[in-house]
Design an enzyme around this catalytic site. Structure first.
Site, PDB file in Angstrom:
ATOM      1  N   PHE A  21       0.923  -1.115  -0.028  1.00  8.74           N
ATOM      2  CA  PHE A  21      -0.027  -0.055   0.008  1.00  8.74           C
ATOM      3  C   PHE A  21       0.846   1.216  -0.004  1.00  8.74           C
ATOM      4  O   PHE A  21       1.914   1.419   0.635  1.00  8.74           O
ATOM      5  CB  PHE A  21      -0.954  -0.179   1.252  1.00  8.74           C
ATOM      6  N   HIS A  51       1.003  -5.411   6.919  1.00  7.93           N
ATOM      7  CA  HIS A  51       0.100  -5.669   5.782  1.00  7.93           C
ATOM      8  C   HIS A  51       0.536  -6.179   4.442  1.00  7.93           C
ATOM      9  O   HIS A  51      -0.357  -6.096   3.411  1.00  7.93           O
ATOM     10  CB  HIS A  51      -0.658  -4.309   5.751  1.00  7.93           C
ATOM     11  N   HIS A  55      -2.727 -11.209   5.153  1.00  4.53           N
ATOM     12  CA  HIS A  55      -2.519 -10.960   6.279  1.00  4.53           C
ATOM     13  C   HIS A  55      -4.017 -10.879   7.103  1.00  4.53           C
ATOM     14  O   HIS A  55      -5.047 -10.828   6.246  1.00  4.53           O
ATOM     15  CB  HIS A  55      -1.910  -9.529   6.434  1.00  4.53           C
ATOM     16  N   ASP A  57      -5.945  -8.324   9.718  1.00  2.00           N
ATOM     17  CA  ASP A  57      -6.037  -6.903  10.446  1.00  2.00           C
ATOM     18  C   ASP A  57      -6.359  -7.321  11.874  1.00  2.00           C
ATOM     19  O   ASP A  57      -7.238  -8.131  12.091  1.00  2.00           O
ATOM     20  CB  ASP A  57      -6.913  -6.114   9.696  1.00  2.00           C
ATOM     21  N   HIS A  61      -5.917  -1.624  14.088  1.00  2.00           N
ATOM     22  CA  HIS A  61      -5.682  -1.182  12.768  1.00  2.00           C
ATOM     23  C   HIS A  61      -6.740  -0.075  12.335  1.00  2.00           C
ATOM     24  O   HIS A  61      -6.452   0.991  11.700  1.00  2.00           O
ATOM     25  CB  HIS A  61      -5.709  -2.264  11.558  1.00  2.00           C
ATOM     26  N   HIS A 167     -14.483  -1.268   7.020  1.00  2.00           N
ATOM     27  CA  HIS A 167     -13.626  -1.603   8.546  1.00  2.00           C
ATOM     28  C   HIS A 167     -14.408  -1.270   9.531  1.00  2.00           C
ATOM     29  O   HIS A 167     -14.178  -1.824  10.504  1.00  2.00           O
ATOM     30  CB  HIS A 167     -12.423  -0.762   8.367  1.00  2.00           C
ATOM     31  N   GLU A 179      -7.049 -10.473   4.346  1.00  4.53           N
ATOM     32  CA  GLU A 179      -6.841  -9.522   2.914  1.00  4.53           C
ATOM     33  C   GLU A 179      -5.756  -9.808   1.986  1.00  4.53           C
ATOM     34  O   GLU A 179      -4.755 -10.929   2.768  1.00  4.53           O
ATOM     35  CB  GLU A 179      -6.615  -7.864   3.108  1.00  4.53           C
TER      36      GLU A 179
END
Length: 216
Positions: A21, A51, A55, A57, A61, A167, A179
């Site tokens: 990201f 991440h 992974h 979360d 997060h 989220h 994810e």
């Protein structure tokens, strides 16, 4: 004789070229010791965002008061799941994109749902146009008793989202999330999911080695 249970590795490879990201720490590795006349072992040091790759979360997060990944109970990350194809659907996976796999003519919905959106997951580049979950889709899955949702993209929210609406549904409903799953070779259907996070006591996420097995 018992038929062997088929195993699918649905984890993304992690290396220096793994997509990350924008702004996150990419994977890097340095050798602290190498095998030689004075050393019997290779030892390395790793640096990366938790991440990177496939992974889980942690609530931390997306919630400043949320639990770290090391404090999250493990039960959601292991057990029956359903893989649903919504290939090419986006930018948001809506209820109508997965409803075909949830009908009354299907077996009871497991507590874990993984959605495939890619024909082939991009393992070597960042996809800013990634498909995400529509918040209402997660709400409706939670209403049906789902405790974990997963997706084959880098986020359950659009990459440019500032509100992280999906989220926030996860936070409010107490769900867990996976994810960056790799579902390219996995047919639609029901499986056993095993995707345990590391016991990182202060972290906001953890890499997982996610696998699917055909049911016993």
């Amino acid at each position: 004789m018992t038929t062997p249970r088929m195993l699918w590795d649905i984890s993304a490879p992690v290396h220096a070229g793994s997509p990350v990201f924008p702004g996150d720490t990419p994977y890097s590795q340095q050798w602290c010791a190498t095998i030689g006349p004075q050393c019997p072992v290779n030892v390395s040091a790793l640096a990366m965002s938790p991440h990177v790759g496939t992974h889980a979360d942690a609530p931390l997060h997306y919630d400043p008061q949320g639990a770290t990944i090391g404090d999250v109970p493990l039960d959601a990350f292991i057990g029956p799941c359903r893989v649903i194809h919504a290939i090419g659907r986006g930018p948001l996976v809506a209820w109508e994109h997965i409803a075909h796999a949830l009908g009354a003519d299907r077996p009871a919905l497991p507590q874990r749902v993984l959605v495939r959106t890619y024909e082939r997951m991009p393992l070597d580049r960042w996809d800013a146009a990634l498909a995400a979950y529509a918040p209402d889709t997660i709400e409706r899955l939670a209403d049906l008793g789902v405790v974990l949702v997963g997706i084959d993209t880098a986020s359950i929210d659009p990459a440019d989202s500032k509100s992280l609406d999906s989220h926030q549904v996860i936070r409010r409903r107490g769900l867990r999330v996976l994810e960056n799953l790799v579902l390219d070779e996995v047919p639609e259907g029901d499986y056993e999911l095993i995707a345990l996070p590391l016991k990182l006591t202060t972290a906001d996420a953890s890499p997982v080695r996610a696998v699917l097995r055909t049911p016993a």
